[in-house]
Design an enzyme around this catalytic site. Structure first.
Site, short mmCIF file in Angstrom:
data_model
loop_
_atom_site.label_atom_id
_atom_site.label_comp_id
_atom_site.label_asym_id
_atom_site.label_seq_id
_atom_site.Cartn_x
_atom_site.Cartn_y
_atom_site.Cartn_z
N GLU A 196 7.88 -7.70 1.20
CA GLU A 196 9.05 -8.09 0.45
C GLU A 196 10.33 -7.53 1.08
OE1 GLU A 196 7.15 -8.61 -3.30
OE2 GLU A 196 8.80 -7.48 -4.17
N PHE A 253 11.29 -0.29 -6.29
CA PHE A 253 10.32 -1.38 -6.14
C PHE A 253 10.56 -2.37 -7.27
CE2 PHE A 253 5.94 -1.80 -4.12
CZ PHE A 253 6.38 -1.48 -2.86
N ARG A 258 7.71 -12.55 -7.55
CA ARG A 258 6.71 -13.13 -6.66
C ARG A 258 6.23 -14.50 -7.10
NH1 ARG A 258 2.93 -7.79 -5.21
NH2 ARG A 258 4.54 -6.78 -3.99
N LEU A 283 0.19 -10.22 5.28
CA LEU A 283 1.35 -10.05 4.40
C LEU A 283 2.63 -9.70 5.17
CD1 LEU A 283 1.83 -9.64 1.24
CD2 LEU A 283 1.78 -7.23 1.79
N HIS A 317 -3.29 -12.57 -3.44
CA HIS A 317 -2.99 -11.20 -3.06
C HIS A 317 -3.75 -10.16 -3.88
CE1 HIS A 317 -0.79 -7.90 -1.42
NE2 HIS A 317 -0.11 -7.65 -2.51
N GLN A 347 -2.59 -12.73 -8.62
CA GLN A 347 -1.24 -12.66 -8.07
C GLN A 347 -1.19 -13.32 -6.69
OE1 GLN A 347 0.70 -8.69 -6.90
NE2 GLN A 347 1.83 -9.29 -8.73
N ARG A 361 0.64 -7.69 -12.04
CA ARG A 361 0.70 -6.32 -11.56
C ARG A 361 2.04 -6.05 -10.89
NH1 ARG A 361 -0.14 -3.61 -6.46
NH2 ARG A 361 -0.46 -5.61 -5.44
N HIS A 384 1.18 -13.89 -3.36
CA HIS A 384 2.34 -13.32 -2.69
C HIS A 384 3.05 -14.42 -1.93
CE1 HIS A 384 4.86 -10.64 -0.41
NE2 HIS A 384 4.41 -9.63 -1.14
C1 LIG Z 1 -2.10 -6.38 2.15
C2 LIG Z 1 -2.13 -5.60 0.87
C3 LIG Z 1 -1.09 -4.73 0.55
C4 LIG Z 1 -1.13 -3.99 -0.63
N1 LIG Z 1 -0.11 -3.10 -0.90
C5 LIG Z 1 -0.17 -2.34 -2.02
C6 LIG Z 1 0.84 -1.36 -2.28
O1 LIG Z 1 1.76 -1.17 -1.50
N2 LIG Z 1 0.75 -0.61 -3.41
C7 LIG Z 1 -0.27 -0.78 -4.30
O2 LIG Z 1 -0.30 -0.05 -5.29
N3 LIG Z 1 -1.25 -1.70 -4.06
C8 LIG Z 1 -1.22 -2.47 -2.95
N4 LIG Z 1 -2.21 -3.40 -2.72
C9 LIG Z 1 -3.37 -3.47 -3.63
C10 LIG Z 1 -4.35 -2.33 -3.34
O3 LIG Z 1 -4.27 -1.95 -2.00
C11 LIG Z 1 -5.80 -2.71 -3.63
O4 LIG Z 1 -5.89 -3.23 -4.91
C12 LIG Z 1 -6.71 -1.50 -3.53
O5 LIG Z 1 -6.57 -0.87 -2.28
C13 LIG Z 1 -8.18 -1.81 -3.77
O6 LIG Z 1 -8.93 -0.61 -3.58
P1 LIG Z 1 -10.43 -0.48 -4.03
O7 LIG Z 1 -10.85 0.94 -3.75
O8 LIG Z 1 -10.61 -1.00 -5.39
O9 LIG Z 1 -11.22 -1.47 -3.05
P2 LIG Z 1 -11.32 -1.58 -1.46
O10 LIG Z 1 -10.41 -0.66 -0.75
O11 LIG Z 1 -11.28 -3.03 -1.14
O12 LIG Z 1 -12.79 -1.03 -1.17
C14 LIG Z 1 -13.93 -1.72 -1.56
C15 LIG Z 1 -15.12 -0.94 -1.06
O13 LIG Z 1 -16.30 -1.48 -1.59
C16 LIG Z 1 -17.27 -1.62 -0.61
N5 LIG Z 1 -18.15 -2.72 -1.01
C17 LIG Z 1 -17.80 -3.96 -1.42
N6 LIG Z 1 -18.90 -4.69 -1.70
C18 LIG Z 1 -19.97 -3.88 -1.48
C19 LIG Z 1 -21.38 -4.06 -1.56
N7 LIG Z 1 -21.93 -5.23 -1.93
N8 LIG Z 1 -22.17 -3.03 -1.24
C20 LIG Z 1 -21.64 -1.83 -0.85
N9 LIG Z 1 -20.32 -1.63 -0.74
C21 LIG Z 1 -19.50 -2.64 -1.05
C22 LIG Z 1 -16.50 -1.86 0.66
O14 LIG Z 1 -17.26 -1.46 1.78
C23 LIG Z 1 -15.31 -0.96 0.45
O15 LIG Z 1 -15.60 0.33 0.89
C24 LIG Z 1 -2.19 -4.15 -1.54
C25 LIG Z 1 -3.22 -5.04 -1.24
C26 LIG Z 1 -3.20 -5.77 -0.05
C27 LIG Z 1 -4.32 -6.69 0.25
#
Ligand SMILES: Cc1cc2nc3c(=O)[nH]c(=O)nc-3n(C[C@H](O)[C@H](O)[C@H](O)COP(=O)(O)OP(=O)(O)OC[C@H]3O[C@@H](n4cnc5c(N)ncnc54)[C@H](O)[C@@H]3O)c2cc1C
Ligand code: SF4
Ligand code: FES
Lengths: 294, 613
Positions: free
Chosen positions: B248, B113, B281, B245, B346, B233, B381, B235
């Site tokens: 890459e 990566f 990126r 998305l 992103h 960041q 990141r 993308h």
């Molecule tokens: C398209 C894409 C591809 C990616 N690919 C990668 C990758 O290959 N490798 C990597 O390491 N990272 C990757 N990332 C980054 C990574 O996926 C995210 O940073 C990460 O999944 C975020 O997880 P999280 O648990 O913090 O939040 P999320 O998964 O966004 O979860 C947030 C949670 O909070 C809850 N919530 C929000 N607000 C409230 C509220 N007011 N009240 C109650 N609940 C609430 C939602 O319901 C949800 O359950 C990618 C991101 C994207 C967008």
């Protein structure tokens, strides 16, 4: 009768039934009926942008149990400006943000991974975000998933679906895990390949909604839950005892033997999971294990 | 009122892992989430999870790569915690049955990566996040952990001592989306925020519609500082109509970028004479936008990513899901025509300031995942480093909140230890001075109670939210979507990959105007059943506060570091800027300050070097 559609069309639902959200089938007679205005804040003309624009006509199912004028289900028509790449989800978002903020539907990822926006679009279960407007015949009819209670507009109650999903011990349950904290529980590529498609499920409920059997038998586990059971039953890392237990679960009265291989679930699954095939294979495994254990 | 030992807000990878950890540590834990867990945006992650698992690799190398990738704005204790624990957490997922891609010998596969010195990215096909999310949810079901799904958390119940460091969080206020019920959730031991990123502050993003940064905004208003918010960041290859998305991988396999004149601009216009399309990126994103700004974009909006020359066989073999994405979300056939792409928001490197145990400066309040800033990613990141952050810091926050004995943190939080106060040269008044106590305007911050007992505090907080809802439902005014789209357009136009002083100041003026207009919002749907109009109106308020924080950070930081580019300062300035940008809400009158970066690791000091690849 292999899909849900013919049955629905032959169904006569009365106005009372339709107004009662517990009656899951919404009333098709509204399709041809006169459309009514949306609440008292908007008027007909607001639903149409300037003439010059290339628009598409969508007819969206409306229902709210507590709002006057929406307690009886109806369809609202919106003319949304067409842009390249526009999906059904984009269209309802446009209608909500520009014509009627009370238009309600679940959605989140916009890329077919969160499974929130399975709707009944022109008579078929589809993900709104994965369905191009340009592929559909007008007027485009957008309804909530059939066979689930309607909460409001396009939002259905998913609790029953979740209960079925959780009824099959939907978690990995090996007899033992490796001693070393950094030691992997190896899995052959072939086995990973075997369960691969089954692990793609996004819990959208499209298959469940399309299934005649699930519609008639409230306790039928349904295609998605059976697929979840398949995912673990076929995993070589779980022990024989657990596999046997899983086969007993899916073999119960409301399990695999209910499936009449109509393929409607397989046809609507947005993740192309061969659901019917998986169910058939579970049936074969169940028979084999019965022979073994009897 | 509901009551548990630990309340986890959010059910993405970070929230689910935190809940499982709190359960393991013996706490009565519940998850409150506005989406059902499997709908969380973690499910969208494609690429993979970094973990030093194999011989020839080490956590030290992973830490070095991460520090370099962060452009020396990550804190060594956080980075080292990530890299030391990631292998254990990845194997834990494996033991929970996650469908990782495998080698012939049955072990988990790893791939190279960007920015990594070893192929250490574990993955599960091109849908790693989906598998991670579902595997963790399975463990939650297995343990019977209580989930309040489709409960939208509207505010936190935090005491109101003068210094945030003296405050304590006793719970949250939730809104049941299905019924409109407002209820308190009392946390006896701790509240963990895992609410994801603020991508919806921009109008073109790979983030979900639900990524509105609620947890960040609520905790910010309750006193937790926001750290390094300017680092966003972008993308370079997202589909123009949706922001979906395009991995890459397409450029990795040999995909080429063209402008409207058919020029291979990465080379022909000299943006990256060595790496071309494979430059990092931020470089590719800036190149694309320059092409569009100078009139060589297609439809003045995007450029073309062409993979046709790779041939149908290679494309269907290695990039099949890209064909589906382009077809389903853009109506483009990648075998037949070039795909339209443009840069999109992103990931947010910054967030709520925490230490390496996930604790904020407010007692009993934790944050983990994309909403938090430990800080692991610093100014940039690396791909594959966010998912391990969810499971490593989610688990630590869960354990700590549940009272498990842990090593005390090295990272300081709040205005303690070494820090420096500063001011920002804003053309307008920031924040919301004077609105304190006005439930709608101040976002429902708890004004009552002082150090009131937890029950009273929670009851007051619930009452304040009821009042806020009441006011929003019973007035006439403008629709929040007008304000939201203004904010998103401002951010994408002026706080994008290119940032210059005048533009940033103009952005602050526009955000001020948006804030003023927000005072007049009204919810048009009167229903208490699934009122998404109400919830989105509340989310828009959160977006406003975060957009402002991002812009203030961008204006304050006069250097070019990682993802943050400034027209006026085209270089990294280590003498002056090896420090985190901190912003405290300060009762509606935001205060800027800085804290030095910690480059001192367990066994070594990280020496800032030029970040070149
Ligand atoms: C398209 C894409 C591809 C990616 N690919 C990668 C990758 O290959 N490798 C990597 O390491 N990272 C990757 N990332 C980054 C990574 O996926 C995210 O940073 C990460 O999944 C975020 O997880 P999280 O648990 O913090 O939040 P999320 O998964 O966004 O979860 C947030 C949670 O909070 C809850 N919530 C929000 N607000 C409230 C509220 N007011 N009240 C109650 N609940 C609430 C939602 O319901 C949800 O359950 C990618 C991101 C994207 C967008
Ligand atoms: S099996 Fe397919 S249709 Fe059924 S819930 Fe899963 S993804 Fe949806
Ligand atoms: S919005 Fe997530 S699947 Fe359609």
């Amino acid at each position: 009768m292999s899909t849900q559609l013919p049955q629905q069309e032959s169904e006569e639902s009365t106005a009372e039934e339709a107004a009662e959200p517990a009656a899951t089938d919404h009333d098709h007679e509204h399709t041809g009926g006169p459309r009514r205005d949306v609440g008292d804040k908007t008027t007909d003309t607001e639903h149409e942008p300037a003439d010059t624009e290339d628009t598409r006509e969508i007819r969206v199912f409306r229902y709210d149990p507590e709002i006057e004028g929406k307690q009886e289900p109806r369809f609202d028509t919106f003319h949304v400006p067409f842009t390249r790449g526009m999906t059904v989800l984009d269209a309802v978002i446009y209608a909500r943000d520009n014509f009627d903020p009370s238009l309600t539907f679940r959605h989140s990822c916009r890329q077919a991974v969160c499974g929130s926006d399975a709707f009944f679009v022109n008579g078929e279960q589809r993900l709104g975000c994965k369905t191009q407007i340009s592929d559909l015949e007008e007027p485009i009819r957008i309804e909530p998933l059939p066979h689930q209670d309607v909460v409001k507009d396009l939002v259905v109650d998913m609790d029953h679906f979740y209960e079925e999903m959780e009824a099959v011990d939907p978690y990995f349950d090996p007899d033992e895990t490796p001693d070393g904290e950094l030691e992997e529980q190896r899995q052959s590529r072939a086995n990973r390949e075997k369960v691969k498609m089954s692990t793609r499920c996004i819990w959208c409920g499209a298959c469940f909604s399309s299934c005649n059997i699930a519609a008639g038998d409230n306790e039928y586990l349904g295609p998605a839950a059976l697929n979840k059971a398949y995912r673990f039953a076929m995993d070589e890392r779980e022990g024989d005892g657990k596999t046997q237990e899983r086969l007993e679960t899916i073999e119960q009265d409301h399990g695999v033997w209910r499936c009449q291989t109509q393929f409607s679930c397989t046809n609507v699954c947005p993740k192309d999971i061969p659901l019917t095939e998986h169910i058939q294979e579970l049936k074969r495994e169940a028979v084999k294990s019965n022979l073994k254990f009897w | 009122m509901y009551e548990h030992d630990v309340i986890v807000v959010g059910a993405g990878g970070a929230g689910l892992r935190a809940a499982v950890a709190a359960d393991e540590a013996g706490a009565d834990v519940a998850i409150v989430s506005k989406l059902h867990p499997v709908r969380s945006h973690t499910g969208a992650a494609e690429g993979g999870i970094n973990a030093a698992l194999r011989e020839g690799d080490s956590w030290e190398d992973h830490a070095y790569d991460t520090m370099k990738g962060s452009d020396y704005l990550g804190d060594a204790p956080a980075i080292e915690t990530l890299c030391q624990n990631s292998p254990y957490e990845v194997i834990q997922l494996e033991h929970w049955g996650m469908a990782f891609s495998r080698e012939d010998d049955g072990r988990v596969s790893q791939r190279p990566f960007g920015g990594l010195s070893f192929p250490r990215t574990t993955y599960a096909g091109a849908e790693t996040g989906h598998h991670l999310l579902h595997t963790l949810y399975e463990q939650v079901v297995k343990r019977g952990i209580e989930v309040y799904d489709e409960w939208h958390v509207m505010n936190l119940a935090v005491t109101d001592e003068e210094r945030p460091e003296d405050r304590h969080c006793h719970g949250v206020v939730g809104y049941d989306v299905a019924s409109g019920e407002v209820s308190g959730f009392k946390a006896r031991d701790g509240v963990i925020l895992a609410t994801g990123g603020p991508g919806q502050a921009f109008d073109h993003t790979t983030n979900a519609v639900s990524c509105t940064g609620d947890g960040q905004a609520m905790a910010y208003r309750a006193g937790v500082p926001l750290e390094d918010m300017e680092f966003i960041q972008f993308h370079p290859t997202t589909l123009p109509s949706t922001g979906v998305l395009i991995s890459e991988g397409v450029r990795g396999e040999g995909g080429i970028l063209y402008n409207e004149d058919g020029e291979r601009f990465m080379f022909e216009r000299g943006y990256a004479n060595n790496d071309g399309e494979l430059a990092s990126r931020d470089v590719v994103s800036r190149a694309e936008l320059t092409e569009v700004n100078e009139g060589r974009g297609i439809e003045d909006e995007y450029v073309h990513l062409d993979m046709r020359h790779l041939g149908e066989e290679r494309i269907t073999d290695r990039l099949e899901n890209i064909l589906h994405l382009a077809e389903d979300f853009e109506g483009a056939d990648g075998l037949d025509e070039p795909m339209p792409v443009k840069p999109g928001q992103h990931y947010a490197m910054g967030g709520l300031e925490t230490d390496e145990n996930g604790e904020t400066c407010v007692g009993g309040l934790y944050a983990a995942g994309e909403c938090a800033c430990a800080s692991v990613h610093g100014a940039n990141r690396l791909g594959g480093n966010a998912l391990p952050e969810l499971i490593v810091f989610g688990k630590r926050a869960g354990h700590h909140a549940a009272g498990k004995e842990m090593e005390s943190a090295e990272i300081e939080t709040g205005q303690r230890g070494e820090f420096e106060r500063a001011t920002v040269d804003s053309p307008v008044e920031l924040g919301d001075p004077g609105s304190f106590g006005d439930a709608v305007a101040d976002g429902g911050a708890v004004a009552a109670g002082g150090t009131a007992d937890p029950d009273t505090l929670l009851e007051d907080a619930v009452e304040a939210e009821r009042q806020r809802i009441d006011e929003l439902l019973n007035t006439d005014g403008i629709h929040h979507s007008e304000v939201r789209s203004d904010v998103q357009e401002t951010m994408t136009a002026k706080v994008n990959v290119f940032r210059e002083e005048d533009g940033l100041k103009e952005a602050l003026r526009e955000l001020r105007a948006a804030r003023d207009r927000y005072e007049d919002v009204a919810v048009q749907d009167p229903s208490t059943t699934f009122n998404t109009d109400l919830l989105q109106t509340i989310e828009t308020r959160n977006i406003l506060d975060l957009a402002e924080a991002i812009t203030v950070g961008a204006l304050a930081r006069k250097e070019f570091r990682g993802a943050h580019w400034r027209a006026e300062a085209q270089e990294r300035k280590d003498d002056e800027w090896l420090k985190h940008t901190m912003l405290s809400w300060n009762e509606g009158d935001p205060e800027l300050w800085y804290r030095p970066v910690i480059l001192e690791g367990e066994n070594k000091e990280y020496e800032p070097k030029v970040r070149s690849y």
